[in-house]
Scaffold this active site. Structure first.
Site, PDB file in Angstrom:
ATOM      1  N   GLY A  22      62.594  32.947  -7.021  1.00 15.96           N
ATOM      2  CA  GLY A  22      63.430  33.994  -7.607  1.00 15.96           C
ATOM      3  C   GLY A  22      64.454  33.458  -8.582  1.00 15.96           C
ATOM      4  O   GLY A  22      65.599  33.913  -8.602  1.00 15.96           O
ATOM      5  N   ASN A  24      64.542  33.450 -11.974  1.00 12.78           N
ATOM      6  CA  ASN A  24      64.614  33.956 -13.350  1.00 12.78           C
ATOM      7  C   ASN A  24      65.915  34.695 -13.633  1.00 12.78           C
ATOM      8  O   ASN A  24      66.235  34.989 -14.784  1.00 12.78           O
ATOM      9  CB  ASN A  24      63.430  34.879 -13.645  1.00 12.78           C
ATOM     10  CG  ASN A  24      63.416  36.116 -12.764  1.00 12.78           C
ATOM     11  OD1 ASN A  24      63.140  35.998 -11.572  1.00 12.78           O
ATOM     12  ND2 ASN A  24      63.700  37.279 -13.321  1.00 12.78           N
ATOM     13  N   THR A  25      66.674  34.975 -12.591  1.00 11.26           N
ATOM     14  CA  THR A  25      67.908  35.733 -12.774  1.00 11.26           C
ATOM     15  C   THR A  25      68.891  35.425 -11.647  1.00 11.26           C
ATOM     16  O   THR A  25      68.533  34.830 -10.636  1.00 11.26           O
ATOM     17  CB  THR A  25      67.607  37.256 -12.798  1.00 11.26           C
ATOM     18  OG1 THR A  25      68.779  37.983 -13.153  1.00 11.26           O
ATOM     19  CG2 THR A  25      67.129  37.747 -11.441  1.00 11.26           C
ATOM     20  N   GLY A  26      70.149  35.812 -11.847  1.00 10.26           N
ATOM     21  CA  GLY A  26      71.144  35.777 -10.782  1.00 10.26           C
ATOM     22  C   GLY A  26      71.384  34.410 -10.176  1.00 10.26           C
ATOM     23  O   GLY A  26      71.479  33.393 -10.863  1.00 10.26           O
ATOM     24  N   GLY A  28      69.488  32.512  -8.315  1.00  6.19           N
ATOM     25  CA  GLY A  28      68.402  31.561  -8.483  1.00  6.19           C
ATOM     26  C   GLY A  28      68.407  30.920  -9.856  1.00  6.19           C
ATOM     27  O   GLY A  28      68.146  29.718  -9.992  1.00  6.19           O
ATOM     28  N   SER A 151      72.822  35.702   4.229  1.00 10.30           N
ATOM     29  CA  SER A 151      73.792  36.684   3.753  1.00 10.30           C
ATOM     30  C   SER A 151      74.772  37.020   4.867  1.00 10.30           C
ATOM     31  O   SER A 151      74.431  36.946   6.053  1.00 10.30           O
ATOM     32  CB  SER A 151      73.059  37.966   3.314  1.00 10.30           C
ATOM     33  OG  SER A 151      73.965  39.018   3.058  1.00 10.30           O
ATOM     34  N   TYR A 178      67.717  45.356   5.883  1.00 13.36           N
ATOM     35  CA  TYR A 178      68.162  44.177   5.152  1.00 13.36           C
ATOM     36  C   TYR A 178      68.857  43.203   6.105  1.00 13.36           C
ATOM     37  O   TYR A 178      68.617  41.994   6.059  1.00 13.36           O
ATOM     38  CB  TYR A 178      69.104  44.571   4.026  1.00 13.36           C
ATOM     39  CG  TYR A 178      69.576  43.400   3.178  1.00 13.36           C
ATOM     40  CD1 TYR A 178      68.689  42.696   2.373  1.00 13.36           C
ATOM     41  CD2 TYR A 178      70.915  43.000   3.177  1.00 13.36           C
ATOM     42  CE1 TYR A 178      69.114  41.619   1.606  1.00 13.36           C
ATOM     43  CE2 TYR A 178      71.347  41.930   2.399  1.00 13.36           C
ATOM     44  CZ  TYR A 178      70.437  41.245   1.608  1.00 13.36           C
ATOM     45  OH  TYR A 178      70.859  40.183   0.839  1.00 13.36           O
TER      46      TYR A 178
END
Length: 307
Positions: A22, A24-26, A28, A151, A178
């Protein structure tokens, strides 16, 4: 070491291979960017390879020498996980870092390609399978690490409901689902470390606090005017959120079974700030539940670990 641990503390990573899911963004993306900037060969393992290639181009724009590869990985499909793992095992006989970062948060009720509840299937089972399939390439490597991103939500309405892991019998509660997936991440990280006793490889967990990333797109209220502005004021930036992962992955003083994250006492919880060694819920340390979760995860994924 300064209590305010920052990007500048990441040591040289030359010669190391890091797989970041993951990325590609944020969080990561920032994790991959910093590791590549420090000299690691970074595998951007993402569902959408076009987005992965754009992320790689963005990283190279600021770090021209960055050594990056993009690999297709859909954690919501065990077939995709196996295909990616086969490629990675072949291409990288030595893996130093596996960073289980990708995830989904609070989507409407959906299932993965294999029929698992989307959050549990992607956040936990996909990473469980990937780790098991790659572990043989980590075990011979001194100070190799598996870092699993958990988290603070592991405390929020969370329990491992073995009678209904996939939310087929109860009314779907995306927040509780979640929470279950993130509790599973933590319990997996701790149980993996117990099983790695005496090995070269460490299993470490991290959490970003509350970070303003695309992961928040399903958060209730995110379409209200001013939501993003307000979120930016009370959350970590993606880079600061990623620091906990980077510390768990690279700091020399890290030990297996530890958990890193922000510890700024907002509402008496670690929500924002720079990473420190933190604690998780008593439930996350229940070894009997962790062992049962491990067994069930092996049965659901068909993946066993070479331990």
């Amino acid at each position: 070491m300064s209590q305010k641990w920052t990007e500048s503390h990441v040591p040289d990573q030359s010669g190391r291979v890091a797989i970041v899911t993951g990325s590609n963004t944020g969080l990561g993306y920032e994790t991959a960017r910093v590791l590549a900037d420090r000299g690691a060969h970074v595998v951007i393992a993402v569902r959408d390879t076009a987005k992965g290639e754009r992320a790689a181009a963005d990283i190279r724009a600021t770090a021209p020498a960055a050594d990056l590869t993009v690999v297709a990985l859909d954690l919501g499909s065990l077939e995709s996980v196996r295909t990616a793992a086969d490629q990675l095992r072949t291409d990288y006989p030595r893996i130093d870092l596996l960073i289980n970062n990708a995830g989904v948060m609070y989507p409407p009720k959906q299932t993965t390609a294999d029929g698992f509840e989307l959050q549990f299937g992607t956040n936990h089972l996909g990473h469980f399978a990937l780790t098991g399939l790659l572990l043989e390439n980590l075990l011979p490597v001194e100070n190799s690490r598996v870092v699993t991103v958990a988290s603070i939500a592991h405390r929020n309405q969370a329990k491992i409901d073995f009678d209904d892991l996939q939310w087929e019998r109860r009314k779907y509660n995306r927040v509780a689902a979640y929470g279950q997936s993130k509790l599973a991440n933590l319990m997996f990280s701790y149980e993996l470390n117990r099983r790695l006793a005496g090995k070269n490889t460490l299993s470490v967990a991290a959490h970003p606090g509350v970070s303003n990333t695309e992961l928040m797109r399903h958060t209730p209220g995110n379409t209200l005017p001013g939501f993003n502005t307000l979120a930016g004021l009370v959350t970590n930036s993606p880079l600061v959120g990623a620091l906990a992962t980077l510390r768990a992955a690279t700091a020399a003083d890290v030990r297996g079974g530890q958990y890193y994250g922000p510890a700024f006492p907002v509402a008496a919880m670690g929500l924002v700030g720079h990473p420190q060694l933190v604690t998780s819920s008593a439930q996350s340390h229940d070894t009997a539940i962790a062992r049962r979760l491990w067994t069930v995860s092996e049965e659901l994924t068909g993946v066993t670990f070479p331990l």
